[in-house]
Design an enzyme around this catalytic site. Sequence first.
Site, PDB file in Angstrom:
ATOM      1  N   LYS A   4     -48.706 -40.222   5.923  1.00  0.00           N
ATOM      2  CA  LYS A   4     -48.533 -39.132   4.965  1.00  0.00           C
ATOM      3  C   LYS A   4     -49.774 -39.001   4.081  1.00  0.00           C
ATOM      4  O   LYS A   4     -50.257 -37.897   3.841  1.00  0.00           O
ATOM      5  CB  LYS A   4     -47.284 -39.378   4.099  1.00  0.00           C
ATOM      6  CG  LYS A   4     -45.986 -39.149   4.840  1.00  0.00           C
ATOM      7  CD  LYS A   4     -44.773 -39.669   4.080  1.00  0.00           C
ATOM      8  CE  LYS A   4     -43.524 -39.565   4.962  1.00  0.00           C
ATOM      9  NZ  LYS A   4     -42.326 -40.151   4.369  1.00  0.00           N
TER      10      LYS A   4
ATOM     11  N   GLN B 299     -40.105 -43.388  -0.566  1.00  0.00           N
ATOM     12  CA  GLN B 299     -39.925 -43.713   0.849  1.00  0.00           C
ATOM     13  C   GLN B 299     -38.622 -44.487   1.054  1.00  0.00           C
ATOM     14  O   GLN B 299     -38.338 -45.451   0.344  1.00  0.00           O
ATOM     15  CB  GLN B 299     -41.134 -44.523   1.354  1.00  0.00           C
ATOM     16  CG  GLN B 299     -41.117 -44.837   2.837  1.00  0.00           C
ATOM     17  CD  GLN B 299     -41.221 -43.601   3.729  1.00  0.00           C
ATOM     18  OE1 GLN B 299     -41.818 -42.601   3.360  1.00  0.00           O
ATOM     19  NE2 GLN B 299     -40.618 -43.675   4.900  1.00  0.00           N
TER      20      GLN B 299
ATOM     21  N   ASP C 290     -39.063 -33.880  -0.533  1.00  0.00           N
ATOM     22  CA  ASP C 290     -38.200 -34.270   0.588  1.00  0.00           C
ATOM     23  C   ASP C 290     -37.002 -33.326   0.689  1.00  0.00           C
ATOM     24  O   ASP C 290     -36.302 -33.324   1.702  1.00  0.00           O
ATOM     25  CB  ASP C 290     -37.657 -35.692   0.371  1.00  0.00           C
ATOM     26  CG  ASP C 290     -38.467 -36.768   1.079  1.00  0.00           C
ATOM     27  OD1 ASP C 290     -38.972 -36.499   2.182  1.00  0.00           O
ATOM     28  OD2 ASP C 290     -38.576 -37.879   0.515  1.00  0.00           O
TER      29      ASP C 290
HETATM   30  N1  GUN Z   1     -37.892 -42.541   5.691  1.00  0.00           N
HETATM   31  C1  GUN Z   1     -37.827 -42.050   6.950  1.00  0.00           C
HETATM   32  N2  GUN Z   1     -37.982 -40.712   6.933  1.00  0.00           N
HETATM   33  C2  GUN Z   1     -38.153 -40.351   5.647  1.00  0.00           C
HETATM   34  C3  GUN Z   1     -38.371 -39.094   5.000  1.00  0.00           C
HETATM   35  O1  GUN Z   1     -38.430 -38.026   5.607  1.00  0.00           O
HETATM   36  N3  GUN Z   1     -38.518 -39.151   3.655  1.00  0.00           N
HETATM   37  C4  GUN Z   1     -38.436 -40.303   2.953  1.00  0.00           C
HETATM   38  N4  GUN Z   1     -38.578 -40.258   1.637  1.00  0.00           N
HETATM   39  N5  GUN Z   1     -38.238 -41.492   3.524  1.00  0.00           N
HETATM   40  C5  GUN Z   1     -38.096 -41.497   4.861  1.00  0.00           C
END
Ligand code: GUN
Length: 296
Positions: A57, A101, A124
Amino acid sequence: MPIVSAQIIDGKAIAETVRNQVAVETQRLISESGIIPHLAAVLVGNDPASEVYVRNKERACHKAGLKSTLHRLDATINQAKLLTLVHALNSDPDVHGILVQLPLPKHLDSMQILDAIAPTKDVDAFHPENTGLMLQGRPRFLPCTPAGVMKMLELTGVRTAGKHAVVIGRSDIVGKPMAALLVQKGIDATVTICHSRTADIGAVCRTADILIAAVGIPKFVKGDMIKPGAVVIDVGINRVGERLVGDVDYAAASSIASAITPVPGGVGPMTIAMLLQNTLTAARLVQKRSQAAFTH
Ligand code: GUN
């Protein structure tokens, strides 16, 4: 039925298209307003998969000209301290998007943490306010993975109106919002959600023109669950030994489906591309607010 191989829906290429578009629009925002879209990511502990996600990311942000900062916290951090960090990021005018996360360590209350993120910074799109706006067809942000799937269908030219879309999985992050997006006006699919208590799931899946697998079980979707000519979208990313395996038996499916997403290189890269898109949207919200304040 002659065996023809399905079209491979190239998530890597489509994600690159989206990221390039975000990069262009980011430069435009910066030159118009001086606002540099800024994502703040929070990583608690050092789960190896989360480390990889967060690194990807950050890299994608930098490549597209967005700012990204990572807040690393020890796995033993308590709820109050994590909430304090979220509140600080909420009130930091330099931060436009906040991502915590998941999964968080078990001693933390994830829902309380996610609910504490300012809805206008919730890139998100997990906050109930953003879920509600999406359900009502007036989204602020769309949840990244379902939005990525929609983008893939759109850019691949998959027709959705009047088609039967079957979503396997009812998670808050993928299954439920995926169904909500497919049923919205303008997309117009007829949607069924399957889950662990669905009776004769194979028979339901076999009626799908568009089959979306988001169960988290390696190769759950077998060839005989797929209608010939269906479009198959595999959201699963399961680690089996050293390999990443989707929720679909790819080898079997690719001789039955008309189009299919591979794993890796399918939905995965789209999730990050849509996160960049949401971060840009969040920065634009700030631009709009400051323009409104200026004109009033
Ligand atoms: N963990 C796995 N996929 C995601 C996601 O799309 N967002 C977040 N915040 N954590 C994750």
